[in-house]
Design an enzyme around this catalytic site. Structure first.
Site, PDB file in Angstrom:
ATOM      1  N   HIS A 163      74.597 -72.276 -96.236  1.00 52.81           N
ATOM      2  CA  HIS A 163      75.640 -71.975 -95.235  1.00 52.81           C
ATOM      3  C   HIS A 163      76.203 -73.276 -94.682  1.00 52.81           C
ATOM      4  O   HIS A 163      75.562 -73.966 -93.886  1.00 52.81           O
ATOM      5  CB  HIS A 163      75.044 -71.122 -94.108  1.00 52.81           C
ATOM      6  CG  HIS A 163      76.056 -70.669 -93.104  1.00 52.81           C
ATOM      7  ND1 HIS A 163      76.195 -69.357 -92.715  1.00 52.81           N
ATOM      8  CD2 HIS A 163      77.000 -71.343 -92.404  1.00 52.81           C
ATOM      9  CE1 HIS A 163      77.169 -69.242 -91.828  1.00 52.81           C
ATOM     10  NE2 HIS A 163      77.669 -70.452 -91.621  1.00 52.81           N
ATOM     11  N   HIS A 166      80.302 -75.297 -93.782  1.00 55.53           N
ATOM     12  CA  HIS A 166      81.769 -75.172 -93.720  1.00 55.53           C
ATOM     13  C   HIS A 166      82.368 -76.474 -94.261  1.00 55.53           C
ATOM     14  O   HIS A 166      82.653 -77.395 -93.480  1.00 55.53           O
ATOM     15  CB  HIS A 166      82.223 -74.918 -92.287  1.00 55.53           C
ATOM     16  CG  HIS A 166      81.742 -73.618 -91.721  1.00 55.53           C
ATOM     17  ND1 HIS A 166      82.560 -72.532 -91.551  1.00 55.53           N
ATOM     18  CD2 HIS A 166      80.505 -73.228 -91.312  1.00 55.53           C
ATOM     19  CE1 HIS A 166      81.855 -71.522 -91.044  1.00 55.53           C
ATOM     20  NE2 HIS A 166      80.602 -71.921 -90.893  1.00 55.53           N
ATOM     21  N   GLN A 195      87.879 -66.889 -89.935  1.00 55.04           N
ATOM     22  CA  GLN A 195      87.440 -67.554 -88.695  1.00 55.04           C
ATOM     23  C   GLN A 195      88.035 -66.924 -87.435  1.00 55.04           C
ATOM     24  O   GLN A 195      87.388 -66.842 -86.409  1.00 55.04           O
ATOM     25  CB  GLN A 195      87.800 -69.042 -88.746  1.00 55.04           C
ATOM     26  CG  GLN A 195      87.462 -69.835 -87.502  1.00 55.04           C
ATOM     27  CD  GLN A 195      85.967 -69.958 -87.256  1.00 55.04           C
ATOM     28  OE1 GLN A 195      85.294 -70.757 -87.879  1.00 55.04           O
ATOM     29  NE2 GLN A 195      85.425 -69.153 -86.345  1.00 55.04           N
ATOM     30  N   HIS A 240      79.174 -63.965 -90.641  1.00 56.30           N
ATOM     31  CA  HIS A 240      78.782 -64.575 -89.366  1.00 56.30           C
ATOM     32  C   HIS A 240      78.582 -63.391 -88.417  1.00 56.30           C
ATOM     33  O   HIS A 240      79.553 -62.721 -88.054  1.00 56.30           O
ATOM     34  CB  HIS A 240      79.899 -65.469 -88.827  1.00 56.30           C
ATOM     35  CG  HIS A 240      79.981 -66.822 -89.463  1.00 56.30           C
ATOM     36  ND1 HIS A 240      80.292 -67.017 -90.776  1.00 56.30           N
ATOM     37  CD2 HIS A 240      79.787 -68.068 -88.935  1.00 56.30           C
ATOM     38  CE1 HIS A 240      80.286 -68.314 -91.038  1.00 56.30           C
ATOM     39  NE2 HIS A 240      79.984 -68.974 -89.941  1.00 56.30           N
ATOM     40  N   GLU A 262      76.869 -64.190 -83.523  1.00 48.14           N
ATOM     41  CA  GLU A 262      76.628 -65.600 -83.188  1.00 48.14           C
ATOM     42  C   GLU A 262      77.004 -65.808 -81.720  1.00 48.14           C
ATOM     43  O   GLU A 262      78.053 -66.350 -81.376  1.00 48.14           O
ATOM     44  CB  GLU A 262      77.442 -66.528 -84.102  1.00 48.14           C
ATOM     45  CG  GLU A 262      77.057 -68.006 -83.918  1.00 48.14           C
ATOM     46  CD  GLU A 262      77.924 -68.974 -84.703  1.00 48.14           C
ATOM     47  OE1 GLU A 262      78.951 -68.558 -85.261  1.00 48.14           O
ATOM     48  OE2 GLU A 262      77.571 -70.172 -84.737  1.00 48.14           O
ATOM     49  N   ASP A 280      75.089 -75.643 -91.703  1.00 49.54           N
ATOM     50  CA  ASP A 280      76.289 -75.081 -91.055  1.00 49.54           C
ATOM     51  C   ASP A 280      77.420 -76.095 -90.951  1.00 49.54           C
ATOM     52  O   ASP A 280      78.517 -75.863 -91.432  1.00 49.54           O
ATOM     53  CB  ASP A 280      75.937 -74.499 -89.668  1.00 49.54           C
ATOM     54  CG  ASP A 280      76.901 -73.412 -89.212  1.00 49.54           C
ATOM     55  OD1 ASP A 280      77.791 -73.043 -89.994  1.00 49.54           O
ATOM     56  OD2 ASP A 280      76.758 -72.931 -88.078  1.00 49.54           O
ATOM     57  N   TRP A 331      82.280 -78.046 -84.246  1.00 45.88           N
ATOM     58  CA  TRP A 331      81.169 -77.302 -83.677  1.00 45.88           C
ATOM     59  C   TRP A 331      79.926 -78.157 -83.481  1.00 45.88           C
ATOM     60  O   TRP A 331      79.033 -77.807 -82.723  1.00 45.88           O
ATOM     61  CB  TRP A 331      80.827 -76.107 -84.576  1.00 45.88           C
ATOM     62  CG  TRP A 331      81.919 -75.090 -84.590  1.00 45.88           C
ATOM     63  CD1 TRP A 331      82.078 -74.052 -83.706  1.00 45.88           C
ATOM     64  CD2 TRP A 331      83.016 -75.005 -85.510  1.00 45.88           C
ATOM     65  NE1 TRP A 331      83.205 -73.348 -84.034  1.00 45.88           N
ATOM     66  CE2 TRP A 331      83.798 -73.899 -85.129  1.00 45.88           C
ATOM     67  CE3 TRP A 331      83.417 -75.763 -86.626  1.00 45.88           C
ATOM     68  CZ2 TRP A 331      84.961 -73.528 -85.823  1.00 45.88           C
ATOM     69  CZ3 TRP A 331      84.568 -75.397 -87.303  1.00 45.88           C
ATOM     70  CH2 TRP A 331      85.329 -74.285 -86.906  1.00 45.88           C
TER      71      TRP A 331
HETATM   72  N1  17E Z   1      82.639 -71.143 -87.310  1.00 40.32           N
HETATM   73  C1  17E Z   1      81.875 -70.242 -86.643  1.00 40.32           C
HETATM   74  O1  17E Z   1      82.359 -69.142 -86.323  1.00 40.32           O
HETATM   75  N2  17E Z   1      80.596 -70.539 -86.341  1.00 40.32           N
HETATM   76  C2  17E Z   1      80.081 -71.709 -86.690  1.00 40.32           C
HETATM   77  N3  17E Z   1      78.805 -71.986 -86.372  1.00 40.32           N
HETATM   78  C3  17E Z   1      80.879 -72.675 -87.371  1.00 40.32           C
HETATM   79  C4  17E Z   1      82.160 -72.340 -87.668  1.00 40.32           C
HETATM   80  C5  17E Z   1      80.312 -74.010 -87.753  1.00 40.32           C
HETATM   81 FE   FE2 Z   2      78.916 -70.925 -89.973  1.00 36.34          FE
END
Ligand code: 17E
Ligand code: FE2
Length: 415
Positions: A60, A62, A155, A213, A216, A312, A318
């Site tokens: 995982h 980006h 996203q 995702h 989170e 990540d 982030w």
């Molecule tokens: N985008 C997201 O929604 N959550 C993350 N942890 C990252 C990008 C890195």
């Molecule tokens: Fe992520």
């Protein structure tokens, strides 16, 4: 090189010789004793009793956002939400050349640490999808270093973003390997639920993997995991579905988790925790006591569910740090998750090797067995716990039988 001698293998006693031809493993033989390399012998590496493992897995990351921290603005609050805002500003400036150059640089950072299997989320909430196109090209251009899976990652949401469903459908048609989602970020709970039905149908129809995702957030009312798990169970897709982050589970109460785990076991889906990212982004709305903001890694593991660790982010909106070394993540993750017990340490590399490979559905493309690709990594220690204790390193990486990375460890002198 076509042969490694005096190698130690994880979870097996004694020493082994491993041979390969034309990029495939042809023999894995136990040795009765340490064997010397003879004068004039060519193509043989002496592992010296150190571990030889299948490559590390980065399940995982980006890559499209990597190496952009502070451009044009820094994430000052340290929250996920500000990260998404800062990324939207950077996204407006992105070009395909910029994306490709940063992705290739980041892949080289991963490969330098013995990683050969990577799953990257790519933001598809972008009209035109030129970043996705650039990343599909990177997938081919980087084949000599890594196998790369591309996730169509919405996203800014599927239901909450203009033409979100069309963009996801197009991304799959263009060749994304995995269908993503972000239900906790949709405007309403209903939209979160409908986004999950939409993306699971899309994956099923097109025979794709799924990596969402999911939850989170520290909000204990974010309960999209149960929805994802139930759809996966009904469709019989569990082993092909991954729930990433699920940090809200760190805030669920035990009574709810008891019921949830019953469903998770029936669904059999995979979990990815990004411990450095989550300890940084979560807990931001707390004072003290302050939550750790991670999913229940040891509990998932002990329930027989597949769970692995991932980086990540590398230097993005982030998370400002990261160098490609997944062992840094493992070290942090084991600390944060209370997993420094004897038994956990003995098998800790599972969380960055076999478990990641299973989440990525690598099947017989992964592992040190006759007939499988000759993808091997020599480590600087003899066991999992020695690797952690000594902050050990990947010293050599062999891919399809060819050496793609070698490292000479630093030498220290002391009076
Ligand atoms: N985008 C997201 O929604 N959550 C993350 N942890 C990252 C990008 C890195
Ligand atoms: Fe992520």
């Amino acid at each position: 090189m076509n042969h490694i001698r005096n190698a130690r293998l994880r979870a097996r006693k004694g020493l082994f010789s491993i041979a390969w031809t034309e990029g495939r493993i042809t023999a894995v033989q136990p040795q009765a004793d340490t064997l010397p390399i003879l004068d004039g012998e060519e193509g043989v590496l002496d592992a010296g009793g150190q571990l030889v493992i299948p490559p590390f897995v980065e399940p995982h990351i980006h890559l499209d956002a990597a190496l952009t921290a502070g451009e044009p603005n820094w994430n000052l609050s340290g929250t996920l939400f500000e990260g998404i805002e800062r990324w939207a500003e950077r996204k407006a400036l992105v070009t395909p050349e910029d994306t490709k150059s940063r992705a290739h640089r980041t892949i080289r950072m991963l490969a330098a640490h013995g990683i050969q299997h990577v799953r990257s989320h790519v933001d598809v909430t972008e009209p035109g999808l030129s970043t996705l196109q650039a990343m599909l090209e990177v997938r081919e251009e980087a084949r000599h270093l890594v196998d790369l899976q591309i996730v169509a990652f919405p996203q800014e949401g599927i239901e909450s973003f203009a033409d979100g469903r069309d963009l996801m459908t197009q991304a799959v048609a263009m060749g994304a390997d995995v269908v993503g989602g972000i239900p906790h970020f949709e405007n309403t709970r209903d939209q979160g639920v409908s986004s999950l039905h939409f993306l699971m149908d899309l994956a099923e129809r097109n025979d794709r993997l799924v990596d969402v995702h999911c939850d989170e957030t520290d909000d204990p009312n974010s309960r999209f995991l149960e929805v994802l798990a139930e759809i996966a169970r009904v469709k019989g897709m569990g082993s092909r579905v991954t729930a990433s982050h699920t940090t809200a589970m760190g805030s669920y109460d035990n009574a709810y988790c008891y019921k949830l785990f019953r469903l998770l076991k029936k669904a059999g889906l995979n979990f990815i925790s990004c411990p450095t990212e989550s300890i940084h982004l979560q807990g931001r709305f707390d004072s003290y006591p302050k939550r750790r903001g991670l999913t229940r890694v040891p509990e998932l593991d002990r329930a027989g569910l597949n769970v692995c660790f991932a980086q990540d982010s590398i230097v993005d909106p982030w998370y400002p740090l990261g160098n490609g070394n997944i062992l840094r993540i493992l070290d942090a993750g084991l600390h944060i998750c209370h997993m420094l017990g004897y038994e956990d340490l003995q098998r800790s590399l599972d969380f960055v090797t076999d478990n990641g490979a299973r989440a990525l559905s690598l099947g017989d493309r992964y592992g040190i067995e006759v007939g499988r690709p000759a993808n091997l990594v020599l480590l600087s220690a003899q066991s999992d716990d020695e690797m952690l204790r000594t902050q050990g390193q990947a010293l050599l990486s062999v891919r399809h039988g060819q050496v793609i990375m070698s490292r000479r460890p630093a030498e220290v002198s002391l009076v």
